[in-house]
Design a protein around this motif. Structure first.
Motif, PDB file in Angstrom:
ATOM      1  N   LEU A   3      -6.573 -22.253  -4.513  1.00 25.04           N
ATOM      2  CA  LEU A   3      -6.178 -23.518  -3.888  1.00 25.04           C
ATOM      3  C   LEU A   3      -5.654 -23.231  -2.486  1.00 25.04           C
ATOM      4  CD1 LEU A   3      -5.537 -26.599  -4.085  1.00 25.04           C
ATOM      5  CD2 LEU A   3      -3.299 -25.940  -5.004  1.00 25.04           C
ATOM      6  N   ILE A   5      -3.931 -25.193   0.698  1.00 23.13           N
ATOM      7  CA  ILE A   5      -3.322 -26.469   1.092  1.00 23.13           C
ATOM      8  C   ILE A   5      -2.681 -26.345   2.474  1.00 23.13           C
ATOM      9  CG2 ILE A   5      -2.880 -27.353  -1.239  1.00 23.13           C
ATOM     10  CD1 ILE A   5      -0.057 -26.254  -1.019  1.00 23.13           C
ATOM     11  N   GLU A  87      -2.070 -31.685   2.492  1.00 26.38           N
ATOM     12  CA  GLU A  87      -0.810 -32.120   1.897  1.00 26.38           C
ATOM     13  C   GLU A  87      -0.521 -33.504   2.461  1.00 26.38           C
ATOM     14  OE1 GLU A  87       2.389 -29.452   0.712  1.00 26.38           O
ATOM     15  OE2 GLU A  87       1.706 -28.267   2.409  1.00 26.38           O
ATOM     16  N   ASN A  90       4.211 -35.681   2.330  1.00 27.98           N
ATOM     17  CA  ASN A  90       5.430 -35.470   3.118  1.00 27.98           C
ATOM     18  C   ASN A  90       5.696 -36.610   4.094  1.00 27.98           C
ATOM     19  OD1 ASN A  90       5.713 -33.074   1.756  1.00 27.98           O
ATOM     20  ND2 ASN A  90       4.827 -31.838   3.392  1.00 27.98           N
ATOM     21  N   GLY A 107      -0.709 -35.166  -5.335  1.00 27.04           N
ATOM     22  CA  GLY A 107       0.332 -34.144  -5.462  1.00 27.04           C
ATOM     23  C   GLY A 107       0.314 -33.497  -6.831  1.00 27.04           C
ATOM     24  N   GLN A 110      -2.547 -31.188  -7.267  1.00 24.70           N
ATOM     25  CA  GLN A 110      -2.268 -29.911  -6.585  1.00 24.70           C
ATOM     26  C   GLN A 110      -1.342 -29.021  -7.420  1.00 24.70           C
ATOM     27  OE1 GLN A 110      -0.680 -30.662  -2.707  1.00 24.70           O
ATOM     28  NE2 GLN A 110      -2.604 -31.388  -1.866  1.00 24.70           N
ATOM     29  N   VAL A 111      -0.307 -29.643  -8.013  1.00 25.17           N
ATOM     30  CA  VAL A 111       0.623 -28.873  -8.854  1.00 25.17           C
ATOM     31  C   VAL A 111      -0.139 -28.239 -10.016  1.00 25.17           C
ATOM     32  CG1 VAL A 111       2.613 -29.014 -10.417  1.00 25.17           C
ATOM     33  CG2 VAL A 111       2.648 -30.279  -8.253  1.00 25.17           C
ATOM     34  N   ALA A 114      -2.438 -25.504  -8.762  1.00 23.52           N
ATOM     35  CA  ALA A 114      -1.631 -24.344  -8.352  1.00 23.52           C
ATOM     36  C   ALA A 114      -1.161 -23.565  -9.571  1.00 23.52           C
ATOM     37  CB  ALA A 114      -0.432 -24.801  -7.519  1.00 23.52           C
ATOM     38  N   VAL A 120      -2.690 -19.240  -4.406  1.00 21.66           N
ATOM     39  CA  VAL A 120      -2.467 -20.454  -3.623  1.00 21.66           C
ATOM     40  C   VAL A 120      -2.085 -20.028  -2.208  1.00 21.66           C
ATOM     41  CG1 VAL A 120      -1.140 -22.600  -3.367  1.00 21.66           C
ATOM     42  CG2 VAL A 120      -1.632 -21.707  -5.661  1.00 21.66           C
ATOM     43  N   ARG A 122      -1.055 -21.483   1.685  1.00 23.02           N
ATOM     44  CA  ARG A 122      -0.652 -22.615   2.509  1.00 23.02           C
ATOM     45  C   ARG A 122      -0.970 -22.258   3.959  1.00 23.02           C
ATOM     46  NH1 ARG A 122       5.582 -24.436   3.352  1.00 23.02           N
ATOM     47  NH2 ARG A 122       5.241 -26.675   3.268  1.00 23.02           N
ATOM     48  N   ILE A 131       1.304 -18.177  -1.122  1.00 27.68           N
ATOM     49  CA  ILE A 131       2.531 -18.594  -1.803  1.00 27.68           C
ATOM     50  C   ILE A 131       2.443 -18.371  -3.306  1.00 27.68           C
ATOM     51  CG2 ILE A 131       3.209 -20.186   0.026  1.00 27.68           C
ATOM     52  CD1 ILE A 131       2.302 -22.505  -1.680  1.00 27.68           C
ATOM     53  N   LYS A 132       1.262 -18.000  -3.771  1.00 26.90           N
ATOM     54  CA  LYS A 132       1.126 -17.525  -5.157  1.00 26.90           C
ATOM     55  C   LYS A 132       0.005 -16.513  -5.184  1.00 26.90           C
ATOM     56  CE  LYS A 132      -0.131 -18.821  -9.844  1.00 26.90           C
ATOM     57  NZ  LYS A 132      -0.579 -19.872 -10.758  1.00 26.90           N
TER      58      LYS A 132
ATOM     59  N   GLY B   8       7.678 -32.976  -0.968  1.00 26.28           N
ATOM     60  CA  GLY B   8       7.077 -34.294  -0.780  1.00 26.28           C
ATOM     61  C   GLY B   8       6.863 -35.015  -2.092  1.00 26.28           C
ATOM     62  N   SER B   9       6.224 -36.202  -2.034  1.00 23.62           N
ATOM     63  CA  SER B   9       5.950 -36.910  -3.290  1.00 23.62           C
ATOM     64  C   SER B   9       4.888 -36.158  -4.076  1.00 23.62           C
ATOM     65  CB  SER B   9       5.510 -38.366  -3.101  1.00 23.62           C
ATOM     66  OG  SER B   9       5.075 -38.640  -1.826  1.00 23.62           O
ATOM     67  N   GLY B  10       5.125 -36.062  -5.364  1.00 23.91           N
ATOM     68  CA  GLY B  10       4.179 -35.376  -6.232  1.00 23.91           C
ATOM     69  C   GLY B  10       4.157 -33.867  -6.049  1.00 23.91           C
ATOM     70  N   ASN B 146      11.025 -34.780   1.510  1.00 17.49           N
ATOM     71  CA  ASN B 146      10.469 -34.564   2.838  1.00 17.49           C
ATOM     72  C   ASN B 146       9.659 -35.808   3.204  1.00 17.49           C
ATOM     73  OD1 ASN B 146       9.064 -33.866   5.085  1.00 17.49           O
ATOM     74  ND2 ASN B 146       8.205 -31.975   4.262  1.00 17.49           N
ATOM     75  N   GLU B 149       6.805 -36.083   7.770  1.00 13.75           N
ATOM     76  CA  GLU B 149       5.603 -35.478   8.343  1.00 13.75           C
ATOM     77  C   GLU B 149       4.358 -36.347   8.250  1.00 13.75           C
ATOM     78  OE1 GLU B 149       5.368 -31.592   6.553  1.00 13.75           O
ATOM     79  OE2 GLU B 149       7.342 -31.040   7.324  1.00 13.75           O
ATOM     80  N   ALA B 184       3.408 -27.773  -4.119  1.00 16.79           N
ATOM     81  CA  ALA B 184       2.469 -27.712  -5.257  1.00 16.79           C
ATOM     82  C   ALA B 184       3.125 -27.040  -6.465  1.00 16.79           C
ATOM     83  CB  ALA B 184       1.179 -26.995  -4.855  1.00 16.79           C
ATOM     84  N   GLY B 185       4.385 -27.382  -6.692  1.00 16.28           N
ATOM     85  CA  GLY B 185       5.100 -26.854  -7.858  1.00 16.28           C
ATOM     86  C   GLY B 185       5.653 -25.446  -7.658  1.00 16.28           C
ATOM     87  N   LEU B 188       9.615 -22.209  -2.724  1.00 18.09           N
ATOM     88  CA  LEU B 188       9.615 -21.310  -1.571  1.00 18.09           C
ATOM     89  C   LEU B 188      11.023 -21.269  -0.997  1.00 18.09           C
ATOM     90  CD1 LEU B 188       6.377 -22.598   0.225  1.00 18.09           C
ATOM     91  CD2 LEU B 188       6.567 -20.715  -1.396  1.00 18.09           C
TER      92      LEU B 188
END
Lengths: 132, 194
Positions: A3, A5, A87, A90, A107, A110-111, A114, A120, A122, A131-132, B8-10, B146, B149, B184-185, B188
């Motif tokens: 993934l 993003i 993304e 935000n 979202g 994506q979770v 991920a 993953v 970014r 990030i993963k 962010g949302s989700g 957030n 953006e 994305a879950g 960080l």
């Protein structure tokens, strides 16, 4: 499955094409390949890349489809695939109910991706952070 | 200890935050400070979804849409009623609280029908009250949002809200021992970290 993003216009597709080679990738834009297309790509040793995944989600929601199931099924059948998604969460929560649902479900997709992805990344300013 | 979790949302920030509080709380009594006011079915569904996420994790829920420090008095009242035992030599039990979500608390403090406070006034009030609240807790985890953006210029009161929440987030992050962004879950680290 991988993934990728990041925000709009951050060089996500370019990152993918540079990393795996443009000649190795076969890119679909805002849609999942049909099964025969995906098989043809696999037979040619190409990596299926689904760009603008968020647009795919939006389109399928507008059509009353279930993007969660379709994307999960594709990812399971093609474990070498790469998904690229903006993304979009935000920002201020939109007044419009469909826009809210689109952000929320994108979202959560994506979770979920991920969670299952082997990697993953970014992308910010063209630079990929793993990030993963 | 103060932890700020943003996303962010989700983004999966709530699910992560709930798991995280459960991990760090240890023997502390766990509280969930709900700031969202329910006006419609969608709001109710959101509340139900979060309740589902929390169920079985042993949270005591306190509804606190404004004046967040008052939650501390409610915790004490609840503990008296349940005759909660305090650790030897301590006047009060150890408490861990999850405040969700700062974006709702800020909106509730700032608008009640119409604009009642400026962004800066809202930020000052909330930061002061969070500080008061955190003194009564071993762990405070704050979920914020957030909203910065999307590049859209909204009406004046929404822009005022965005600036207010920006100040709140920056103020909280300055006070916090750790700040975590959830993407994305995936958590960080932004500041500190265990």
């Amino acid at each position: 499955m991988r993934l990728i993003i990041g925000g709009y216009s951050q060089g996500k597709l370019r990152y993918v094409l540079q990393r795996w080679g443009a000649e190795v990738c076969r890119v679909w834009d805002g849609e999942l390949p049909r099964e025969e297309q995906a098989q043809e790509a696999a037979a040619g040793g190409r990596i299926p890349v689904v760009n603008h995944l968020h647009s795919l989600v939006k389109k399928r929601l507008e059509q009353g489809g279930c993007p969660e199931e379709e994307i999960a099924a594709f990812a399971q059948q093609h474990p070498d695939c790469v998904f690229i998604s903006d993304e979009i969460g935000n920002g201020i929560v939109p007044m419009d109910a469909f826009e809210r649902e689109y952000r929320e479900r994108t979202g959560r997709i994506q979770v979920e991706l991920a969670n299952r992805a082997e990697e993953v990344v970014r992308v910010l300013c063209g630079i990929g952070q793993r990030i993963k | 200890m103060l932890t700020v979790i943003t996303g962010g949302s989700g983004s999966g920030k709530s699910a992560f935050a709930e798991k995280y509080v459960t991990e760090i709380a240890g023997e502390s009594r766990k509280y969930y400070l709900a700031t969202m006011q329910v006006f419609d079915r969608e709001g109710q569904e959101k509340v139900d979804r979060h309740r589902q996420l929390r169920s079985g994790k042993g949270f005591h829920t306190i509804e606190q849409p404004t004046a967040i420090y008052e939650a501390l008095e409610k915790m004490r009242a609840m503990e008296r009623e349940e005759a909660v035992r305090t650790p030897a030599g301590e006047a009060e039990p150890d408490r861990a609280a999850l405040l969700e979500c700062m974006s709702n608390l800020a909106a509730n403090e700032m608008f009640s029908g119409e604009l009642t406070r400026t962004g800066e006034e809202t930020a000052d009030k909330i930061l002061r009250e969070v500080e008061q609240l955190s003194r009564g807790l071993q762990h405070l985890v704050i979920v914020t949002n957030n909203v910065f953006e999307d590049g859209v210029t909204y009406d004046a009161s929404t822009m005022e809200y965005i600036r207010g929440l920006g100040s709140i987030n920056a103020g909280l992050a300055a006070m916090a021992d750790e700040v975590i962004e959830v993407v994305a879950g995936i958590p960080l680290p932004v500041k500190g970290g265990r």
